[in-house]
Design a protein around this motif. Structure first.
Motif, mmCIF file in Angstrom:
data_model
loop_
_atom_site.group_PDB
_atom_site.id
_atom_site.type_symbol
_atom_site.label_atom_id
_atom_site.label_comp_id
_atom_site.label_asym_id
_atom_site.label_seq_id
_atom_site.Cartn_x
_atom_site.Cartn_y
_atom_site.Cartn_z
ATOM 1 N N VAL A 1 -2.133 10.294 1.325
ATOM 2 C CA VAL A 1 -1.889 8.934 0.848
ATOM 3 C C VAL A 1 -2.676 7.932 1.694
ATOM 4 O O VAL A 1 -2.669 7.991 2.932
ATOM 5 N N PHE A 2 -3.381 7.041 1.002
ATOM 6 C CA PHE A 2 -4.217 6.017 1.650
ATOM 7 C C PHE A 2 -3.845 4.641 1.093
ATOM 8 O O PHE A 2 -3.233 4.524 0.034
ATOM 9 N N THR A 3 -4.273 3.580 1.806
ATOM 10 C CA THR A 3 -4.243 2.228 1.228
ATOM 11 C C THR A 3 -5.642 1.660 1.381
ATOM 12 O O THR A 3 -6.435 2.143 2.193
ATOM 13 N N LYS A 4 -5.918 0.617 0.597
ATOM 14 C CA LYS A 4 -7.156 -0.115 0.833
ATOM 15 C C LYS A 4 -7.004 -0.828 2.171
ATOM 16 O O LYS A 4 -5.948 -1.391 2.464
ATOM 17 N N ALA A 5 -8.044 -0.848 2.986
ATOM 18 C CA ALA A 5 -7.919 -1.416 4.322
ATOM 19 C C ALA A 5 -7.645 -2.920 4.245
ATOM 20 O O ALA A 5 -6.883 -3.462 5.043
ATOM 21 N N ASP A 6 -8.271 -3.587 3.294
ATOM 22 C CA ASP A 6 -8.093 -5.041 3.222
ATOM 23 C C ASP A 6 -6.922 -5.432 2.325
ATOM 24 O O ASP A 6 -6.629 -6.611 2.166
ATOM 25 N N ASN A 7 -6.271 -4.468 1.714
ATOM 26 C CA ASN A 7 -5.147 -4.790 0.853
ATOM 27 C C ASN A 7 -4.140 -3.640 0.871
ATOM 28 O O ASN A 7 -4.137 -2.776 -0.002
ATOM 29 N N PRO A 8 -3.234 -3.659 1.866
ATOM 30 C CA PRO A 8 -2.328 -2.516 2.068
ATOM 31 C C PRO A 8 -1.406 -2.262 0.879
ATOM 32 O O PRO A 8 -0.814 -1.188 0.788
#
Lengths: 343, 188
Positions: free
Chosen positions: B81-88
């Motif tokens: 599971v990941f998130t966008k770095a600039d938009n968690p």
């Protein structure tokens, strides 16, 4: 950083150059002990190799009066060494600098490299197979003190005789293609199941199948001798009777093509016909014009005994013996560092 | 369109309508036939790696892959599971088999490159050099140091690597993610 400077920073790397030198010394011992004479033939010649798929480097130079001469750097010392056989020498070898344009810098290729060639008069490719088996084993015993070669994690047993498979058997076994029924592009194409292998050039279909279906499936724990190539792949080798095959073999070790050998074609008429065909093919493919070496044909006419000969890439052999994957790690001045911006 | 001579590592291309990444290229010139490019390609959508040989002069379409920074959060079973770095708040997950080998270098909160195709993150890539702490290093035997011996150490991500004997637990190492090899010790 250039390799010579890397050596200055890391003296451990000197060992590669020390062993390269040792390998050349041992090669000379091996052949001289068997009565071979070391020859030195020119690197600049008037007529380079006519091989349709190679691009020789063109050179232009002048004499003291300013008269201009055009020539080539050799792609192989083959024509010179065969003239030497015609002159009456029986067993000769050479470590010759050779040059090829339009190939990659690094990996398995460098535009300038060293060809070890040897020729035996009154002999054929079967004896040359034995020579190459004995040479590689001899070198590995001296350099790595073993009959096994360790190359990129693969243990390779060098004990002769090496496994041998004919090109015809290999195509049948690994690709289900019957080369006896592939004399023409049409009949060859009919047997091809993958459309990306198709080509208007018979040799390109041949290598598409060979590189995709055969070579990756050859046994990896032994060297492999592949022999008797179909006529379009005959090059300067002698036809096997009246068959579709010629007496040529290649040596593969560790997935690398190491050497190419022939029972040498010594019929001047047939050789001339092949040159004319090859010259046409060069033109069709847009390759540079290479004049036919008439003196080589003349030498065959004067009489070159039936002979066996081979060209073996010295740097590839050194890479195998020293377990190096990239020729740029072997050479002290790789062309990529001399000519390209590489670090 | 690009030609086979342009093939190089990390190039993205379209084949059979699928996006592929070039993992390895080898130029092969048989001498008695035209040159070929022998490649290993990774399908970015399935993670499959295939070997393919291109003729010299063959042309193909370059895949339009953009990179966006992403942060690795956690893995659950075989999902990562990941998130966008600039938009968690934008989360995405990828199965283990698609990421392939790289999973062994992932640690929570690590920033990776998300590979965007048609606005969708289809895979991730890691820089060639990454820095990981040593979780467990067996004690090296002193006398061996002069021989330049190595030992197997375990990194915080769980990957193991062959490292020199002087490496201790808690050291930070530079690792080459392509070869999986130890490069150097960054700090103690």
């Amino acid at each position: 950083m250039d390799n010579w400077e890397k050596i200055k920073k890391n003296p451990g790397l000197k060992e590669i150059q020390v062993k390269r030198s040792k390998i050349c010394e041992l090669i000379r011992d091996f052949f001289k002990n068997d009565g071979f004479l070391e020859m030195q033939t020119p690197a600049i010649v008037k007529c380079a190799g006519q091989e349709p798929y190679l691009t020789p480097l063109e050179v232009c130079f002048k004499d003291n009066r300013g008269k201009e001469f055009k020539g080539f750097l050799v792609t192989s010392p083959e024509y010179s060494l065969k003239k030497i056989l015609s002159a009456g020498f029986k067993k000769v070898f050479e470590l010759a600098k050779v040059f090829r344009s339009d190939e990659k810098f690094g990996g398995l290729h460098n535009p300038e490299f060293t060809m070890l060639e040897w020729y035996r008069a009154h002999s054929d490719y079967r004896q040359i197979m034995k020579d190459v088996e004995n040479l590689v084993l001899f070198l590995n015993k001296k350099i790595n003190h073993s009959k096994y070669l360790n190359f990129q994690g693969q243990k390779i047993n060098l004990t002769p005789p090496w496994p041998k498979i004919s090109v015809k058997e290999a195509f049948l076994k690994y690709a289900k293609i019957n080369l006896d029924k592939a004399h023409t592009i049409k009949s060859f194409s009919k047997q091809i199941t993958k459309k990306e292998y198709l080509s208007s050039d018979w040799n390109n279909i041949f290598y598409s199948v060979f590189l995709n279906e055969i070579e990756p499936n050859l046994p990896k724990d032994r060297p492999q001798i592949i022999y008797d190539y179909p006529l379009p792949q005959a090059s300067l080798s002698k036809r096997k009777g009246k068959s579709f095959y010629a007496e040529r073999f290649e040596v593969y070790i560790g997935g690398m093509e190491l050497a190419n050998a022939f029972s040498e074609l010594n019929d001047p008429g047939k050789q001339m016909l092949r040159f004319v065909e090859e010259q046409k093919l060069r033109k069709k493919m847009g390759k540079n014009f290479v004049p036919i070496d008439e003196k080589f044909i003349y030498a065959l006419r004067l009489g070159m005994p039936p002979s066996g000969g081979i060209a073996l890439g010295l740097e590839r052999l050194q890479m195998l013996l020293l377990n190096l994957k990239d020729v740029d790690d072997l050479l002290i001045f790789p062309s990529s560092q001399l000519f390209q911006n590489h670090d | 369109m690009i030609s086979s001579a342009d093939l190089k590592k990390d190039l993205y291309l379209i084949m059979d309508s699928q996006p592929w990444m070039v993992v390895e290229v080898q130029f092969v010139s048989p001498g008695k036939g035209s040159a070929f490019y022998r490649t290993k390609l990774k399908n970015l959508k399935s993670g499959n790696v295939v070997e393919k040989t291109f003729k010299s002069g063959e042309h193909f379409e370059e895949a339009n892959i953009e990179k966006t920074k992403a942060k690795f959060l956690y893995s659950h079973r075989d999902k990562y599971v990941f998130t966008k770095a600039d938009n968690p708040s934008v989360r995405f997950e990828l199965p283990q088999e698609i990421i392939g080998n790289l999973i062994k270098y992932l640690t929570p909160n690590q920033i990776v490159d998300g590979l965007l195709s048609n606005g969708e993150i289809i895979n991730i890539s890691l820089p060639i050099k990454i820095y990981l702490k040593v979780k467990d290093a067996p004690i090296g035997i002193k006398g061996d140091r002069a021989q330049g011996g190595t030992k197997t150490v375990t990194l915080e991500s769980g990957a193991t690597v062959e490292a020199p004997l002087f490496i201790e637990t808690g050291d930070t190492l530079e690792i080459n993610t392509e070869t999986g090899e130890y490069v150097r010790r960054v700090e103690k």
